[in-house]
Structures are given as structure tokens and as C-alpha cells.
Motif scaffolding. Sequence first.
Motif, PDB file in Angstrom:
ATOM      1  N   SER A 167      -7.658  -4.755  -4.544  1.00 12.21           N
ATOM      2  CA  SER A 167      -7.499  -4.703  -3.089  1.00 12.21           C
ATOM      3  C   SER A 167      -8.238  -3.520  -2.477  1.00 12.21           C
ATOM      4  O   SER A 167      -8.562  -3.536  -1.288  1.00 12.21           O
ATOM      5  CB  SER A 167      -6.012  -4.620  -2.727  1.00 12.21           C
ATOM      6  N   ALA A 168      -8.527  -2.483  -3.296  1.00  8.24           N
ATOM      7  CA  ALA A 168      -9.219  -1.300  -2.763  1.00  8.24           C
ATOM      8  C   ALA A 168     -10.703  -1.278  -3.121  1.00  8.24           C
ATOM      9  O   ALA A 168     -11.437  -0.417  -2.648  1.00  8.24           O
ATOM     10  CB  ALA A 168      -8.549  -0.034  -3.289  1.00  8.24           C
ATOM     11  N   GLU A 169     -11.149  -2.224  -3.931  1.00  8.18           N
ATOM     12  CA  GLU A 169     -12.541  -2.230  -4.381  1.00  8.18           C
ATOM     13  C   GLU A 169     -13.470  -2.638  -3.233  1.00  8.18           C
ATOM     14  O   GLU A 169     -13.161  -3.540  -2.452  1.00  8.18           O
ATOM     15  CB  GLU A 169     -12.686  -3.212  -5.548  1.00  8.18           C
ATOM     16  N   THR A 170     -14.603  -1.976  -3.151  1.00  9.10           N
ATOM     17  CA  THR A 170     -15.570  -2.282  -2.095  1.00  9.10           C
ATOM     18  C   THR A 170     -16.357  -3.531  -2.464  1.00  9.10           C
ATOM     19  O   THR A 170     -16.991  -3.576  -3.514  1.00  9.10           O
ATOM     20  CB  THR A 170     -16.542  -1.115  -1.901  1.00  9.10           C
ATOM     21  N   ARG A 229       0.827  -1.216   0.000  1.00 12.36           N
ATOM     22  CA  ARG A 229       0.000   0.000   0.000  1.00 12.36           C
ATOM     23  C   ARG A 229       0.857   1.259   0.000  1.00 12.36           C
ATOM     24  O   ARG A 229       0.351   2.351  -0.284  1.00 12.36           O
ATOM     25  CB  ARG A 229      -0.927   0.002   1.212  1.00 12.36           C
ATOM     26  N   ASN A 230       2.151   1.113   0.307  1.00 19.47           N
ATOM     27  CA  ASN A 230       3.051   2.258   0.353  1.00 19.47           C
ATOM     28  C   ASN A 230       3.927   2.378  -0.880  1.00 19.47           C
ATOM     29  O   ASN A 230       4.245   3.482  -1.318  1.00 19.47           O
ATOM     30  CB  ASN A 230       3.952   2.185   1.591  1.00 19.47           C
ATOM     31  N   GLY A 251      -1.053  -8.042  -2.701  1.00 21.78           N
ATOM     32  CA  GLY A 251      -0.750  -6.838  -3.472  1.00 21.78           C
ATOM     33  C   GLY A 251       0.625  -6.852  -4.091  1.00 21.78           C
ATOM     34  O   GLY A 251       1.128  -5.814  -4.536  1.00 21.78           O
ATOM     35  N   VAL A 252       1.269  -8.023  -4.143  1.00 21.28           N
ATOM     36  CA  VAL A 252       2.611  -8.162  -4.697  1.00 21.28           C
ATOM     37  C   VAL A 252       2.512  -8.551  -6.169  1.00 21.28           C
ATOM     38  O   VAL A 252       1.768  -9.470  -6.524  1.00 21.28           O
ATOM     39  CB  VAL A 252       3.417  -9.227  -3.921  1.00 21.28           C
ATOM     40  N   LEU A 253       3.255  -7.863  -7.026  1.00 23.08           N
ATOM     41  CA  LEU A 253       3.306  -8.211  -8.442  1.00 23.08           C
ATOM     42  C   LEU A 253       4.301  -9.341  -8.632  1.00 23.08           C
ATOM     43  O   LEU A 253       5.483  -9.205  -8.311  1.00 23.08           O
ATOM     44  CB  LEU A 253       3.735  -6.990  -9.269  1.00 23.08           C
ATOM     45  N   LEU A 291     -10.984   5.487   2.161  1.00 24.29           N
ATOM     46  CA  LEU A 291     -12.086   4.751   2.783  1.00 24.29           C
ATOM     47  C   LEU A 291     -11.797   3.255   2.798  1.00 24.29           C
ATOM     48  O   LEU A 291     -12.103   2.558   3.764  1.00 24.29           O
ATOM     49  CB  LEU A 291     -13.389   5.037   2.034  1.00 24.29           C
ATOM     50  N   ALA A 292     -11.205   2.764   1.699  1.00 22.23           N
ATOM     51  CA  ALA A 292     -10.876   1.334   1.644  1.00 22.23           C
ATOM     52  C   ALA A 292      -9.897   0.972   2.743  1.00 22.23           C
ATOM     53  O   ALA A 292     -10.009  -0.092   3.373  1.00 22.23           O
ATOM     54  CB  ALA A 292     -10.299   0.989   0.270  1.00 22.23           C
ATOM     55  N   SER A 293      -8.925   1.843   3.022  1.00 25.70           N
ATOM     56  CA  SER A 293      -7.948   1.541   4.068  1.00 25.70           C
ATOM     57  C   SER A 293      -8.584   1.539   5.453  1.00 25.70           C
ATOM     58  O   SER A 293      -8.051   0.930   6.389  1.00 25.70           O
ATOM     59  CB  SER A 293      -6.799   2.554   4.018  1.00 25.70           C
TER      60      SER A 293
END
Length: 889
Positions: free
Chosen positions: A458-461, A235-236, A276-278, A776-778
Motif C-alpha cells: 500500500s505504500a509502494e510507489t 495506516r494507524n 490494508g486489512v489482514l 511521501l506515500a501518504s
Amino acid sequence: MSVRNLEKLFRPRSVALIGASDRPGSIGAVVMRNLLACGFAGPIYPVNPSHPTVAGRRSYASVADIDEAPDLALIATPPATIPQIVSELGERGTKAAIVLTAGLSGLRDSSGRNLEQAMLDAARPHLLRILGPNCLGLLVPPLALNASFAHVDALPGSLAFVSQSGALTTALLDWARSSHIGFSHFMSLGEAADVDFGDILDYLSSDPATSAILLYIESIRETRKFMSAARAASRNLPVIAVKAGRVAEGARAAASHTGALAGADDVYDAALARAGVLRVDTTLDLFDAAETLAHAGRYAGERVVIVTNGGGPGVMATDALIAGGGKLASLSVHTVERLDTHLPATWSRANPVDIIGDAPVERYVEALDALLADPAADALLFIHAPTAVVSSQAIAQACAPVIAASNRMLLACWLGGDGLDAARAVFTAAGIPVYLTPEAAVGAFLDIAKFFRIQHLSAETPPSIPEQFEPDIATVRGIVAKALARGGALLSEPESKGVLAAYRIPVVDTRIVESVEALRDAAVTIGLPVALKILSPDISHKSDVGGVALNLETADDAEAAGRAMLARVRKLRPDAAIAGFTLQPMIRRGGAHELIVGATTDPAFGPVILFGQGGTAVEVIGDRAIALPPLNMKLARELVGRTRVSKLLAGYRDRPAADLDAIDLTLVKIAQLVADIPEIVELDINPLLADAAGVIALDARIRVAATSTRGAARLAILPYPSDLEERVEIAGKPVLLRPTRPEDQTAHVAFLARTDPDAIRTRFIHPVRAFAHPNLASLTQIDYNRQMAFIATSTRADARDSILGIARAVTDPDNDSAEFAILVRSDLKGQGLGFALLGKMIRYCRGRGTRELWGDVIADNAAMLELATTLGFRVAAPEQGLVRVTLAL
């Protein structure tokens, strides 16, 4: 441990080398040379009891003789000496060590401990962190620190590279230097007895000198720790990985190399994506992807326009793009008309844009101007093949400013050898990523597109579960306990279906018939036509031995089929114990799809969920995808979408779409089942029939095993902790305090809209006008292993999803301290809701063993300061308008 004392490892002010030597070719001599040659600014202390000087410097007889406690110690001595040296370092005050020595895990001390464990036991009382053993070492170019026996130094840069393979590390270091690629950190983990991927991800994710983290992975042992660290790090900044051991033979080699069991490759694929790792295929892809992320510009979408001076390279790039799932941009009419005015009549008039081999500099510039102005193009790939007509360097000098000034994602390929180095250098100096082949450029773009798809997912609601179900866990535990008591590992088909029914998964009515003679009456009772199957604890795949008969229309048919089946099975499997038959009504749903839904236990990541095309040919078809539990509706839909059968499920011609919500919900339920019941080690529903009317399980197989693991301890990702739900009474009204879920994002928006702006200011320390979707997702998609957010909701059916207040705490990776914040809806203040929420958070953190809970409060927030005082927090003096409140737990 996690990041504790890693500052001493990665940013030491002084270094000691135990085992320093002048003997040519020794590890001690090579490491000493590297430490001195790079110009490290701090003191370097060689330790060797046999020599008064090493490399022209004073040598110390022991760690105790050094003038100060070194921040970092490198150890290159025989295995038997390591535990004692680590103990001496700890007593001296050193907090980090790199153990270069190999062979510790295969040797034992006088008490029978292997030396690796003895080393860890010696380090633990002093919180001394260890990199290795059996590692190449560590390079930190910004500090001019080369604490390794690598043959070359690393250039300074912003990439961090972490590898489990020492040999690969040196090879890549050599290649990166010749390619002018620099690093913030470059290290080999070795056997990772202490410091592992999770620790390093936690440290590097907040390192301002690092722009991306590159990993070479052979295996992961602490999978939950890794998943939590990787999810937080990604996320960073970008985290990109190569995972070795794609095939079974490679995986076995990796396991023997690292001393850890490698999980199945598709499980690693699913785990890395979930974190979240490529994941990329090769080490060169690793650096290409990092280069593209760093320099290619803003990613806006998957539509690519290709401009080239040769048709062949354009076709090659197009083939690679489409084969990889990419998209060619469709040129607008305006762009085609604009290009018509500048290009020869023979130009392609389509994407790829072939500007013809004799193109002068001006034609390149005009084509780029037109294409970069087309809103349909998200990214541009520039391909040039050298000609004798125009200097490649001149083209580069004219095009680089045009490309660099654009806000599009841009990639370039200068096809050829050394003769194009000058042109490549122009583009590189302008910050434009350059690739040697069209396929390499397209591959890098596709990797970046995959990276952003992962980030978006990962950020989708997630949508709310369409059916709120309460599983009958007690019934399942009873079935499992009964099976384990009789010594059976495999549940019978009726037992397996009983488990599914307890989790509200539709199953076909199935009855046990113990004899052939009883089949006639049973068939009539259950309702003709029927399906008949052999019942044996020793036969898993019944169709393989002729143990399945379908479409039995009459009672006579059922009896005859049973008699023939019994004879056939006894002939083919004389060793199998036959318990009778199972009988079920024949389900006839024309056009329904046969699917498989299953679960198995991966040795590294624990339970995993499988979905794909089912039926008797399931293994031949091989259409499957894997995900880690827990699942929500969004993750379940993404799992389904990774299979070929998903295209059929969407409907085609005269076949309507299947009920995808019912399929997704089944996957969510199975994921919850394996989280709730740790004794379930394997599960198959095959087939699960699915059509527009819903789903129904026709056959099921569940294998169980006794385990001492309780709850969700075996899962790599901690699921929603329903046991933390608590009902309380606030101002005479019932309120539910529960952990937040990803599905709560919409409710968060409504809650914040009903909260006074000044209350939001005091919560977030500054005014907030609006919350973007990622923010908001976080707040709702949290890692329960490291954070907690308790929300207060009404228990009324018509207001169950409304949020009344929120308490949040984020724990550091060591679970040493947690920062908290609290926000109550403005119209509900003064009713005791804040007291209830913060009290619950205190109890939760105390139960996890967190040492302290703290928060920063705006000095004028009198109500919060009063609440903190009431609950026993220590209130510090204000500093710059903020008051630190701390509670020892």
C-alpha cells in the motif's frame, strides 16, 4: 453519518435502560444486572412505567421523567414501541442508543413503513446514533461499562472486537476471559441499521486506548464507506478480520442471517487486502495475530530460525512454514561454528536447530545467544517439549530474559498440557507470545508476514504508465447505446473488440460475414489462413457448440468449415438466432501464453477485475486472481503475481519472458473502462495472447445493461477524478491543476527539494529535514473519497511531471469540515499560483457539500494570512503561535 455523536455511545457519562425489569431471565433484568455489577461510575436510569423501582433503584415512568438527558440509552422493549421511544430520546437530547430488540425489519407500522426504517426516521432529525437493532450490546471495560446481555464481563485491555454475530460474540467473550485477553471495546453490530463497520473503524482508529481492531464480518453493505474507513484505520493500527461465508453455502447462510447479500469470497479477499486489512481464517487466528503483533517484537522479514529440543516438532514447524510460503533462515558459517562449541556432535548443524532432548538450561541459553546474533535470522521460533531431565519452568526462567532482550521477532511454543502452564506464564509475563502447537505459532507468523506485505504494497510507489493513452469514450458509449437500443445485452464479437480498440487494447482484425457463400471472398480479402466463428447473440461460448474453426488455409476450407459449422450449430442450438460468422486472420505466435482478462460486477463491491490463465479450459484450470478497480501498474503487477501462470510469464528454459508491462497496462485499461462506462456489467477477453512482443485480444465478450448509476458511483474505491483537471494561466504561462496520483511521489521529492526550508516549516508547522517513504506515500496515495490534493504542473512536454505547488484538504468522515494546507515552490511565489490552488480547493469542497474549510497558519506567515483574508476566510486571534483561518462554505 460516521463518527458524529459516537463519543456518547462509546464514552457515555450516564446510561438509561428502557425496558428495565426485575423479571428473572428477561433481557431487561440481565442488562440491568450487568450495568450495576461492573461498577460504571455514571448515573444509571432504569425506565419502566409499571414499576416504581427496578433492581432496588428508582425507576422512571418515561424518558421525559429522567432528571437529565442520558448520553446513552439501551432499549429492550417490544418492536412496535421502538420508533416512538427513539423519538422521545431524541427530543430529550440523548445522542446514542443501543437497540437490543430483534424483529424490526420484518414488521410494519400503521403507515406501511417497516419498523427499522421508522426507527431511523425518528432518530435522524436529532442526529441520534443507533447500534443495532438485534444486537448483544456493547462493553467498554476501561469505563467499567457492560451495556449488554452477555453472560460474562470483558477484561480491560487494548484490543477492540467488533462482530456481526451476537452468538459468536458471547462465545469469544467467554474464551477470551479464560485466556486472559482484554479489550478496550467489545461489541455486537446486530443488523447495523445505522452504526456500521465503517463508523466504528473511523472512531476506533483514533482511540488511544485501542492497539488493534478485530472484526468478524458476515457481509458489508456500504462498501465504499467501509473501504475508506478501513484504509484510513489500517495506516494507524492493525486491522484484522475473519470473513465468514467462504463457500457458497456459507455465504447464503450469512446473507439470510444479516439481511444483506454476501459477495463472493475471493472478492472480499481482494477488498480486505486492498484496504490494508489482514484476513485470517479462524477466530482463534484473529487473537493469535493480534497477540503476535502486540508482543512478538519488530518485524524485519520472512526468514525464520527454529530452535527446538526435539526433531519432530522442528519438522512440523518447518512443514507448516514452507507450505505457507515462508522461508527458513540459512545459518551463517560463524553461527554454525559457534553452536558447534556448545551443542552435542549429533546436533542438526542446520535450521531447524535441534539441541537434543537432554539439553540443560545452559545449552538453551547458548543456542539462543548464537541464533539471535545471526543477521540472517529475521525471526526466531522457540519450541520446547517437556522431559524429565530438566524443569520446563527453569528453562523458561533462564531463556525469557535472553529472548525478551532481543530486538528480533520472537514466538514460543511450549508443547504439552497443564504441566507447562508455569513455563508459559514466565514467557507471557516477559511479553513473549506463546502458542500451543508449532503450527499455530507458524500460522501466526505467516499472518504477520502477510500483514506487512499488505502494508508495504500500500505504500509502494507505482511506476508511471509506460503509454499515456486517451480512450475514445464517445465511440464506446455509441456502441453501448446502440446495443441497448436494440434490446441486446450481449455485444457482438466485433462490437466487443471495437470497445477494446477504443481503449487502445490491441485486437485482431475481425469482420462480419453474413452468409456461407460470402466466406470465400472474405477469407481472401482478410488474408489466409483464417479463423472462423459463429455469430449469434444467443451463443456466448462458441466452442461448446462447435462454433469455432481454426487454421483454415484456403478459401475452400473457409467455405466448407462455415457450411459444416452452420449445420452443427443449428442442430445443437435450434433456438439460437444466427447472424452469420466472424472471420479474422489466424494469429500464429508460437510460444505465446493464453490469458484471460475480465471484469464482472459483484453485488457488494461493484466492478471487479479478473486475471488468470485463459483458453477453453479456463474454468477447469481455475488459475485466477481478482482485484478491485481502479488499478495502477503496481497493483496490476501484484494481481498478475497472485496467479500460477505468472511464473510461466516470467520466462523459463528457451521461452523468453512475456511483456509484463503490456499485460499490466491492459489490466489498467480494463479497470478504467469499467469505471468510465457503468453499463458494462461483464467482460471477458479470452484468450489474450501474450509473449515478448506484447499482447493481442483474440476473442472478447461484453455484456451491458441499462443503469441509472453515473460515473464511478458503483465503484467501491473512487478512481482518479480526471474531470477535476483544469488548465489555467499563471503569470502568462499555461498551468495544469489536477488531483495528485500515486505515481507523483518522485515528483513530490523533487518539488520539496526545490522548496525553501522555511516554506516547508510554515507548511508543516515545524522544520522537516527529510521525508521518509511512508510519509511521501501518504501524500500521494490518497483516498479521493475523503481527501484531495491538487497539484499545479507545467503543461510543457519536457516538464509535465514537475510540481509547481500543492493544495491539500482532508475531510472528516462526516464531510462536515476539511482542514487545508498549501505549499508553493519558493521560486514561484507572488505569481498568483497559491490563489489559483486554494480557490480550486474552495470550489471543490463547496461542490462536495463540505460545511467549512479551515487551516492553522503560523502567525509570522503574513503571505498566507493575506491570501486567506483575500479569499474570505475568517481570521482568529493567534494562540500559541498559530492562527486558525476558517471559511464557511
